[in-house]
Design a protein around this motif. Structure first.
Motif, PDB file in Angstrom:
ATOM      1  N   LEU A  10       0.808  -1.217   0.000  1.00  0.00           N
ATOM      2  CA  LEU A  10       0.000   0.000   0.000  1.00  0.00           C
ATOM      3  C   LEU A  10       0.844   1.271   0.000  1.00  0.00           C
ATOM      4  CD1 LEU A  10      -2.883  -0.928   2.489  1.00  0.00           C
ATOM      5  CD2 LEU A  10      -3.025  -0.681   0.003  1.00  0.00           C
ATOM      6  N   LEU A  11       1.834   1.329   0.879  1.00  0.00           N
ATOM      7  CA  LEU A  11       2.654   2.541   0.961  1.00  0.00           C
ATOM      8  C   LEU A  11       3.485   2.728  -0.304  1.00  0.00           C
ATOM      9  CD1 LEU A  11       3.815   2.358   4.686  1.00  0.00           C
ATOM     10  CD2 LEU A  11       2.247   4.019   3.689  1.00  0.00           C
ATOM     11  N   PHE A  12       4.077   1.639  -0.787  1.00  0.00           N
ATOM     12  CA  PHE A  12       4.890   1.722  -1.998  1.00  0.00           C
ATOM     13  C   PHE A  12       4.051   2.165  -3.188  1.00  0.00           C
ATOM     14  CE2 PHE A  12       6.578  -0.103  -5.910  1.00  0.00           C
ATOM     15  CZ  PHE A  12       7.878   0.371  -5.896  1.00  0.00           C
ATOM     16  N   ASP A  13       2.857   1.590  -3.326  1.00  0.00           N
ATOM     17  CA  ASP A  13       1.997   1.933  -4.461  1.00  0.00           C
ATOM     18  C   ASP A  13       1.582   3.400  -4.421  1.00  0.00           C
ATOM     19  OD1 ASP A  13       2.162  -0.681  -5.281  1.00  0.00           O
ATOM     20  OD2 ASP A  13       0.249  -1.286  -4.408  1.00  0.00           O
ATOM     21  N   SER A  14       1.260   3.884  -3.231  1.00  0.00           N
ATOM     22  CA  SER A  14       0.862   5.288  -3.093  1.00  0.00           C
ATOM     23  C   SER A  14       2.015   6.208  -3.455  1.00  0.00           C
ATOM     24  CB  SER A  14       0.389   5.568  -1.662  1.00  0.00           C
ATOM     25  OG  SER A  14      -0.770   4.824  -1.372  1.00  0.00           O
ATOM     26  N   MET A  15       3.209   5.866  -2.997  1.00  0.00           N
ATOM     27  CA  MET A  15       4.405   6.653  -3.309  1.00  0.00           C
ATOM     28  C   MET A  15       4.667   6.663  -4.811  1.00  0.00           C
ATOM     29  SD  MET A  15       8.311   5.803  -2.173  1.00  0.00           S
ATOM     30  CE  MET A  15       8.451   4.453  -3.372  1.00  0.00           C
ATOM     31  N   LYS A  16       4.594   5.489  -5.420  1.00  0.00           N
ATOM     32  CA  LYS A  16       4.906   5.349  -6.837  1.00  0.00           C
ATOM     33  C   LYS A  16       3.935   6.133  -7.708  1.00  0.00           C
ATOM     34  CE  LYS A  16       6.067   1.746 -10.215  1.00  0.00           C
ATOM     35  NZ  LYS A  16       6.143   0.288 -10.464  1.00  0.00           N
ATOM     36  N   GLU A  19       1.757   8.783   6.785  1.00  0.00           N
ATOM     37  CA  GLU A  19       2.659   8.678   7.930  1.00  0.00           C
ATOM     38  C   GLU A  19       2.044   9.250   9.195  1.00  0.00           C
ATOM     39  OE1 GLU A  19       6.984   8.396   7.572  1.00  0.00           O
ATOM     40  OE2 GLU A  19       6.749   9.773   5.880  1.00  0.00           O
ATOM     41  N   ALA A  20       1.205  10.253   9.050  1.00  0.00           N
ATOM     42  CA  ALA A  20       0.554  10.832  10.223  1.00  0.00           C
ATOM     43  C   ALA A  20      -0.418   9.852  10.874  1.00  0.00           C
ATOM     44  CB  ALA A  20      -0.169  12.119   9.837  1.00  0.00           C
ATOM     45  N   VAL A  21      -0.944   8.905  10.096  1.00  0.00           N
ATOM     46  CA  VAL A  21      -1.822   7.878  10.658  1.00  0.00           C
ATOM     47  C   VAL A  21      -1.093   7.091  11.757  1.00  0.00           C
ATOM     48  CG1 VAL A  21      -2.928   5.663  10.120  1.00  0.00           C
ATOM     49  CG2 VAL A  21      -3.362   7.655   8.683  1.00  0.00           C
ATOM     50  N   PRO A  80      -7.480   3.835   8.098  1.00  0.00           N
ATOM     51  CA  PRO A  80      -7.680   2.407   8.385  1.00  0.00           C
ATOM     52  C   PRO A  80      -8.695   2.220   9.501  1.00  0.00           C
ATOM     53  CG  PRO A  80      -5.595   3.167   9.314  1.00  0.00           C
ATOM     54  CD  PRO A  80      -6.141   4.299   8.482  1.00  0.00           C
ATOM     55  N   LYS A  81      -9.214   1.018   9.618  1.00  0.00           N
ATOM     56  CA  LYS A  81     -10.252   0.730  10.617  1.00  0.00           C
ATOM     57  C   LYS A  81      -9.773   1.007  12.042  1.00  0.00           C
ATOM     58  CE  LYS A  81     -12.712  -2.738   7.881  1.00  0.00           C
ATOM     59  NZ  LYS A  81     -13.134  -4.154   7.789  1.00  0.00           N
TER      60      LYS A  81
END
Length: 280
Positions: free
Chosen positions: A145-151, A168-170, A245-246
């Motif tokens: 998820l993080l990699f895809d958002s960054m990319k 990151e604030a999450v 996220p939940k």
């Protein structure tokens, strides 16, 4: 390992084939940062796959083991692994921010290399606890998820808003929830893990604060008035389909204020959480 130029060094660290090599390269880059030249005209190459794809099984987010109940070593290992993966992914978030965007103030690059170095510290501390339990990073499935958002986010203002002030604030919100979960367990490494979580929280406040500072800096450059920046922030989050996220039942308001969020932003974020938990 002798380094001379920043961007080529960052690219090599981003494309390291294993966790140990990535961590080592980041530590060396940070140690030698002030001696590295910055050749801004170097070609910016795409980051094709994350380092963890070489040794982790990629699975859908809902299949990542989370360690819901901390009763056994395996339960705790699942929790440690999921947090370690976020911290390992965060190394690349900071490295790529420093690598991908050019012709910026020197302190921009220093800030994100420093963040990457601190994310390495977090990852190594969590992996060390994993090893105490007989496990290693890569033993369980992970998400991208993080990699895809960054990319998929290569506009500078959007990157700072979405990644460093969004995703990151999450972590600031989730940290207290994790601490309560660990505190309520009887596992032998409970105190060690709580210490690591506290270290991560304090460092992450400074990381998100860097995001806030640079978000305002680039808003200033784009002539976005202070009164319009909150709306711009949420416009970017919605454009990239950001959602909580939940686990985010409430914001860590104190931590977010320390990290540069305004009261107006907190109110709008709280409304966003409420609406996501209580759809019409």
């Amino acid at each position: 390992m002798e380094l001379r130029e920043l961007f080529s060094s960052l690219f090599n660290a981003l494309n390291a084939k294993n966790a140990q090599e990535k961590c080592k390269q980041v530590q060396i880059i940070w140690k030698n940062f002030h001696n590295l030249s910055l050749e801004h005209n170097q070609i910016i190459l795409p980051l094709e796959i994350p380092t963890f794809a070489h040794f982790c099984s990629i699975v859908p987010p809902y299949k990542v083991p989370q360690g819901k109940y901390l009763k056994t070593d395996l339960n705790v290992a699942h929790l440690l692994h999921s947090i370690a993966h976020i911290e390992f992914s965060a190394i690349d978030l900071a490295l790529d921010c420093a690598y991908r965007f050019r012709e910026l103030p020197h302190c921009f690059y220093r800030d994100w290399v420093e963040v990457a170095n601190e994310e390495v510290k977090h990852f190594l501390a969590l992996n060390s606890l994993l090893e105490v339990l007989g496990f290693h990073y890569g033993d369980f499935g992970v998400h991208t998820l993080l990699f895809d958002s960054m990319k998929n986010c290569n506009i500078l203002l959007n990157r700072i808003a979405l990644i460093h002030r969004g995703m990151e604030a999450v972590g600031l919100d989730v940290n207290p929830f994790l601490c309560i979960k660990v505190q309520n367990s009887n596992h032998s490494i409970k105190n060690e893990l709580l210490n690591v979580l506290e270290m991560i929280l304090q460092d992450e406040i400074s990381h998100v604060l860097k995001g806030s500072i640079w978000f305002n800096f680039f808003c200033e450059q784009e002539k976005i008035l202070p009164k319009n920046r909150t709306l711009k922030y949420f416009e970017i989050l919605k454009h990239h389909h950001f959602s909580f996220p939940k686990a985010n039942e409430q914001l860590n308001a104190n931590a977010r204020l320390k990290a540069g969020f305004s009261l107006e932003e907190l109110k709008m974020l709280e409304d966003e959480i409420f609406l996501s938990k209580n759809p019409k």
